[in-house]
Design an enzyme around this catalytic site. Structure first.
Site, PDB file in Angstrom:
ATOM      1  N   CYS A 188       0.839  -1.197   0.000  1.00 24.61           N
ATOM      2  CA  CYS A 188       0.000   0.000   0.000  1.00 24.61           C
ATOM      3  C   CYS A 188       0.875   1.247   0.000  1.00 24.61           C
ATOM      4  O   CYS A 188       1.874   1.316   0.750  1.00 24.61           O
ATOM      5  CB  CYS A 188      -0.933  -0.001   1.215  1.00 24.61           C
ATOM      6  SG  CYS A 188      -1.924   1.492   1.382  1.00 24.61           S
ATOM      7  N   TRP A 198      -5.513  -2.927  -3.781  1.00 28.54           N
ATOM      8  CA  TRP A 198      -6.292  -2.637  -4.982  1.00 28.54           C
ATOM      9  C   TRP A 198      -5.503  -1.699  -5.880  1.00 28.54           C
ATOM     10  O   TRP A 198      -4.892  -0.736  -5.411  1.00 28.54           O
ATOM     11  CB  TRP A 198      -7.623  -2.009  -4.611  1.00 28.54           C
ATOM     12  CG  TRP A 198      -8.504  -2.932  -3.820  1.00 28.54           C
ATOM     13  CD1 TRP A 198      -8.373  -3.255  -2.498  1.00 28.54           C
ATOM     14  CD2 TRP A 198      -9.638  -3.656  -4.299  1.00 28.54           C
ATOM     15  NE1 TRP A 198      -9.349  -4.146  -2.120  1.00 28.54           N
ATOM     16  CE2 TRP A 198     -10.147  -4.403  -3.205  1.00 28.54           C
ATOM     17  CE3 TRP A 198     -10.272  -3.742  -5.532  1.00 28.54           C
ATOM     18  CZ2 TRP A 198     -11.262  -5.223  -3.328  1.00 28.54           C
ATOM     19  CZ3 TRP A 198     -11.386  -4.559  -5.652  1.00 28.54           C
ATOM     20  CH2 TRP A 198     -11.870  -5.290  -4.557  1.00 28.54           C
ATOM     21  N   CYS A 208      -4.642   0.072  -0.064  1.00 26.09           N
ATOM     22  CA  CYS A 208      -5.410  -0.990   0.602  1.00 26.09           C
ATOM     23  C   CYS A 208      -6.903  -0.684   0.581  1.00 26.09           C
ATOM     24  O   CYS A 208      -7.325   0.468   0.458  1.00 26.09           O
ATOM     25  CB  CYS A 208      -4.943  -1.173   2.038  1.00 26.09           C
ATOM     26  SG  CYS A 208      -5.168   0.279   3.090  1.00 26.09           S
ATOM     27  N   HIS A 225      -7.602   3.111   2.355  1.00 22.83           N
ATOM     28  CA  HIS A 225      -6.817   4.131   1.666  1.00 22.83           C
ATOM     29  C   HIS A 225      -7.213   4.274   0.195  1.00 22.83           C
ATOM     30  O   HIS A 225      -7.101   5.369  -0.377  1.00 22.83           O
ATOM     31  CB  HIS A 225      -5.324   3.811   1.798  1.00 22.83           C
ATOM     32  CG  HIS A 225      -4.802   4.091   3.179  1.00 22.83           C
ATOM     33  ND1 HIS A 225      -3.916   3.260   3.830  1.00 22.83           N
ATOM     34  CD2 HIS A 225      -5.062   5.106   4.039  1.00 22.83           C
ATOM     35  CE1 HIS A 225      -3.636   3.765   5.023  1.00 22.83           C
ATOM     36  NE2 HIS A 225      -4.324   4.885   5.173  1.00 22.83           N
ATOM     37  N   TYR A 252     -14.061  -3.470  -8.712  1.00 21.61           N
ATOM     38  CA  TYR A 252     -15.078  -2.680  -8.015  1.00 21.61           C
ATOM     39  C   TYR A 252     -15.100  -1.274  -8.611  1.00 21.61           C
ATOM     40  O   TYR A 252     -14.053  -0.704  -8.940  1.00 21.61           O
ATOM     41  CB  TYR A 252     -14.782  -2.595  -6.518  1.00 21.61           C
ATOM     42  CG  TYR A 252     -15.858  -1.908  -5.716  1.00 21.61           C
ATOM     43  CD1 TYR A 252     -17.011  -2.588  -5.340  1.00 21.61           C
ATOM     44  CD2 TYR A 252     -15.732  -0.565  -5.347  1.00 21.61           C
ATOM     45  CE1 TYR A 252     -18.014  -1.956  -4.615  1.00 21.61           C
ATOM     46  CE2 TYR A 252     -16.731   0.073  -4.624  1.00 21.61           C
ATOM     47  CZ  TYR A 252     -17.868  -0.632  -4.260  1.00 21.61           C
ATOM     48  OH  TYR A 252     -18.861  -0.001  -3.547  1.00 21.61           O
ATOM     49  N   CYS A 327     -36.642 -18.810  -6.640  1.00 18.97           N
ATOM     50  CA  CYS A 327     -36.848 -19.420  -5.322  1.00 18.97           C
ATOM     51  C   CYS A 327     -37.735 -18.556  -4.440  1.00 18.97           C
ATOM     52  O   CYS A 327     -38.411 -19.055  -3.545  1.00 18.97           O
ATOM     53  CB  CYS A 327     -35.514 -19.690  -4.640  1.00 18.97           C
ATOM     54  SG  CYS A 327     -34.429 -18.248  -4.532  1.00 18.97           S
ATOM     55  N   HIS A 765     -30.733 -16.660  -1.865  1.00 14.90           N
ATOM     56  CA  HIS A 765     -31.593 -17.823  -2.048  1.00 14.90           C
ATOM     57  C   HIS A 765     -32.626 -17.884  -0.931  1.00 14.90           C
ATOM     58  O   HIS A 765     -32.329 -17.554   0.215  1.00 14.90           O
ATOM     59  CB  HIS A 765     -30.738 -19.096  -2.043  1.00 14.90           C
ATOM     60  CG  HIS A 765     -31.470 -20.338  -2.440  1.00 14.90           C
ATOM     61  ND1 HIS A 765     -32.234 -20.416  -3.580  1.00 14.90           N
ATOM     62  CD2 HIS A 765     -31.554 -21.558  -1.846  1.00 14.90           C
ATOM     63  CE1 HIS A 765     -32.749 -21.634  -3.679  1.00 14.90           C
ATOM     64  NE2 HIS A 765     -32.349 -22.340  -2.634  1.00 14.90           N
TER      65      HIS A 765
END
Length: 804
Positions: A188, A198, A208, A225, A252, A327, A765
């Site tokens: 990081c 990331w 991080c 961060h 993401y 379901c 579910h």
């Protein structure tokens, strides 16, 4: 029959023709059942052996294509994948939980036959059938079938609670002169963390992620961060290092607030010198961490993993095959079929209803499809224990047409996505009522009850009584109501110490908040202070105190444990708690008694005539957040004036409802709204001046009591709901049965509950557990078995039956 080739009349198959070859028009017999299906060459309707003769006699259709299908088990020398290998929160797809359909193949046989001697079947052979007859038979054999085509058109697939969207940043503009990222050794840029890292795909910065408690014993270190970096730079798309493989990665998007996929990920990584094909997976993705959670406790508990579940068969034990995120429908229908009114109305009158309908109307008639389904569930025809030496397993039904017909036109239930079971039950009740004639018993009356609201004006001490009707009792679940707060606090301390040492606590040792359902009920009916109430007697805002009581008690009480709430930033979350749920409920002490001798009643005023009293401050706060005033009033009203948090939760969780921005009937009815009243001409002109058409203006005014301001607000938020010209002027209510709440003793026993697995009502579910003949039975789609450890503490909807 002549000595030449067989040649008979038939209808031409066009691209728009529907061929009903998947199941019988009147039942759920498929080509796999003994006798197969008979497809009419004139109408292309399919019938089983039990129903084809009646159809032939009535329609005088004599010529049929016979379709028989045989299941053959696949032979595989590969060992069964252990459950640890599951990589997708799904059923029946690669990487997901196993489905029986993945272990069989099919052998189809088509022949030509004629009524009344169905024992004579002719192979599809050019030496026996004329060229034109052989051609139509082959076309029908090759046709996908109406249900399959509907399934493909709707985009329905096997259940998958983890579907990701394609990011809108697929064409992301990346920085010039990018830093070159090594294949390993990452850290990081802000702290010393070397995990949960990331990579920002815009500028190549590595930081991080957040510290994420995914579940018991599952934690990721992080100091947020990367989120701080996004807030400073607005560079949205990030990828988790260590999760990149040759074909996938954990991505993401901050501004979309979603886990996403990126079709150009390889190019975006190559911009920083990273080749997907050279990457090796070293960390778990967010999905895998979530799967760990589900497999370790919630999934295992609700599915009763570890117990030897014995299948149970016969009437009332028929499963419903998952059609793709269905379901929530399956569990709801199984629970509702416990109720005698549902079974009598639809299960016992199948022959009578089908005999009164033209066969072509069956597919598009709600009562016919409901009857077909309920009769099948109750009959036991589709719930039989298969012989161990046979491949045919004919258990369970596929309510494809029912799902399509009921959901048609609804923005959520017409899709293949997972939905909220509570919302579906309410919606299904509306359908049941709309299709119940005035002289028929309204099955929803078994669930309907009235709540009495008693309001005491603090300024004058006078009292006002009002009522509202419900079909589901919504109880807020709050961590403040936990009975084991000290134990939970001690556990959190111990967990922090263990995790600091790089270890985890076994899931079976997890201590969760325990919340009594009765405490949630007590909170629901407790006195509530309304500080902003203006006394119609004194004219001052001296406040009032209100409380809720039952005015009537239904035959069947559905209780919703509202596990889904919103966080401080109004992000929907699910509370990880265990409920303490009683087997019996005694509610008679909560019965409202109405106005009592000696009580002075408040006079009616303009506010009262306009509808129920709601906390104006809360409404204003919600409007300030950007929510429509109609939705804000509805939220405050339906959450019982309990304050901003429950109202905000309601409005956040119902933003996709089709009537989200419409005024609640309790307000419009109080205002004296009359369907079909003439729209005010001046108000119409005002709305037309805003850019709306006269038709839109008139319709909106009728929906909003000729109030031009409310009508304008409604049009800006819900204008797409104005019907077509032919329907816009028809505001008369449909002819249907009256709504008559029943009443009786407020004593109940628990007979069923629906559980949800996952972090959102729109994923995961649903499973139903129902009490049948004194034994708990689990209904997990098409699998039905005796329950060994019913997970009552994890329920979402509870069904109570009156004890007389």
């Amino acid at each position: 029959m002549s000595a030449g080739k067989i040649d008979v009349p038939f209808s031409q198959l066009t691209p728009h023709s529907k061929v009903y070859k998947d199941e019988c028009m009147y039942c759920f017999h498929t080509p796999e059942f003994p006798g197969g299906l008979y497809i009419c060459l004139k109408t292309f309707f399919g019938f089983c052996e039990r129903h084809v003769s009646d159809y032939a006699n009535k329609s005088e259709s004599l010529n049929f294509l016979h379709f028989a299908r045989k299941r053959i088990k696949k032979e595989s020398s590969e060992p069964k994948e252990p459950e640890e290998k599951i990589t997708k929160l799904a059923i029946g797809v690669e990487g997901g939980f196993a489905s029986d359909s993945s272990t069989v193949e099919f052998e189809d046989t088509y022949t030509f036959t004629q009524y009344p001697d169905f024992s004579v079947k002719y192979p599809l052979d050019e030496s026996l059938l004329s060229e034109r007859l052989l051609s139509i038979c082959n076309q029908l054999a090759a046709n996908e079938g109406a249900f399959r085509m509907q399934q493909l058109d709707a985009g329905v697939c096997a259940w998958d609670g983890t579907e990701k969207i394609v990011t809108k940043h697929a064409n992301l503009v990346q920085c010039e002169n990018p830093p070159k990222i090594g294949q390993s050794g990452w850290k990081c840029a802000e702290c010393e963390l070397t995990t949960n890292l990331w990579l920002n795909l815009t500028d190549g910065v590595i930081k991080c992620g957040r510290k994420q408690y995914v579940g018991p014993g599952v934690v990721t270190e992080g100091n947020e961060h990367m989120r701080q970096h996004y807030q400073q730079t607005k560079h949205p798309l990030v990828v988790k290092l260590g999760t990149i493989t040759a074909t996938d990665a954990d991505l993401y998007s901050y501004d979309e607030d979603e886990s996403v996929t990126d079709p150009n990920l390889a190019a975006h990584l190559a911009h920083f010198g990273l080749k997907m094909t050279d990457q090796e997976k070293t960390e778990k993705s967010t999905l895998e961490l979530t799967l760990d959670l589900n497999q370790k406790w919630e999934y295992l508990a609700i599915m009763e993993e570890g117990s030897t579940l014995e299948g149970v068969y016969g009437p009332g034990h028929t499963g419903l095959v998952n059609l793709g995120s269905s379901c929530y429908i399956n569990s709801s229908l199984q629970a509702l079929c416990l109720v005698p009114e549902i079974r009598r109305r639809f299960g016992d009158k199948a022959a009578e209803l089908f005999g009164s309908l033209p066969v072509g109307d069956v597919q598009e008639n709600f009562n016919a499809q409901m009857t077909k389904l309920v009769h099948a569930l109750m009959s036991g025809d589709y719930s039989k224990k298969a012989d161990s030496d046979k491949a045919e397993v004919l258990n369970g039904i596929r309510p494809m047409q029912f799902r399509r017909l009921v959901g048609r036109g609804h923005p959520e239930f017409s899709t293949a996505k997972q939905q909220d079971a509570e919302e579906y039950i309410r919606y299904l009740f509306e359908k049941l009522e709309a299709n119940t004639a005035p002289d028929e018993t309204n099955p929803v009356d078994a669930f309907r009850f009235e709540l009495e609201n008693r309001l005491v004006d603090s300024g004058s001490m006078k009292v006002r009584y009002s009522t509202r009707t419900e079909v589901i009792l919504p109880l807020m679940v709050s961590l403040d109501l936990a009975t084991n707060k000290d134990a939970v606090a001690e556990f959190e301390k111990r967990k922090a110490v263990v995790e600091a040492a790089g270890q985890t606590i076994p899931p079976e040792q997890t201590v969760r908040p325990k919340i009594p359902l009765l405490t949630c009920l007590e909170t629901f009916v407790a006195d509530e202070r309304l500080d902003d109430f203006k006394s119609p007697v004194t004219g001052e805002r001296s406040g009032a105190v209100q409380r809720l009581r039952f005015q009537t008690f239904p035959d069947y009480l559905i209780v919703q444990a509202k596990r889904f709430t919103v966080s401080a930033d109004y992000t929907p979350i699910k509370l990880d708690v265990e409920l303490i749920v009683p087997d019996h409920l005694e509610l008679e002490h909560l019965r409202g008694k109405g106005a009592q001798p000696g009580e002075d009643l408040l006079p009616e005023d303009d506010d009262a005539a306009a509808g129920p009293q709601v906390d104006a401050d809360v409404v204003e706060q919600l409007v300030a957040m950007g929510f429509p005033a109609t939705a804000a009033r509805k939220a405050v009203h339906l959450t019982g004036n309990k304050g901003l948090e429950p109202a905000a939760e309601w409005v956040m969780m119902h933003m996709d409802d089709p009537d989200y921005a419409q005024e609640h009937p309790d307000f419009t009815n109080k205002r004296g709204n009359k369907a079909g009243q003439e729209a005010n001409a001046e108000a119409v002109d005002q709305l037309v001046a805003l850019g709306f058409t006269p038709r839109q203006a008139k319709y909106a005014l009728r929906q909003n009591d000729n109030d031009s301001n409310r009508a304008a607000e409604w049009l800006f938020t819900s204008g797409d709901q104005v019907p077509e010209e032919s329907d816009a002027m028809d505001t008369s209510p449909p002819t249907s049965a009256e709504k008559r709440p029943r009443d009786g003793p407020g004593s109940y026993r628990l007979v069923g509950f629906i559980s949800h697995m996952g972090t959102s009502t729109h994923s995961g579910h649903y499973v139903a557990h129902l009490l049948k003949d004194g034994q708990w039975v689990i209904f997990n789609d098409e699998k039905v078995a005796l329950s060994q450890k019913p997970p009552i503490e994890f329920g979402y909807l509870y069904l109570y039956e009156r004890v007389v």
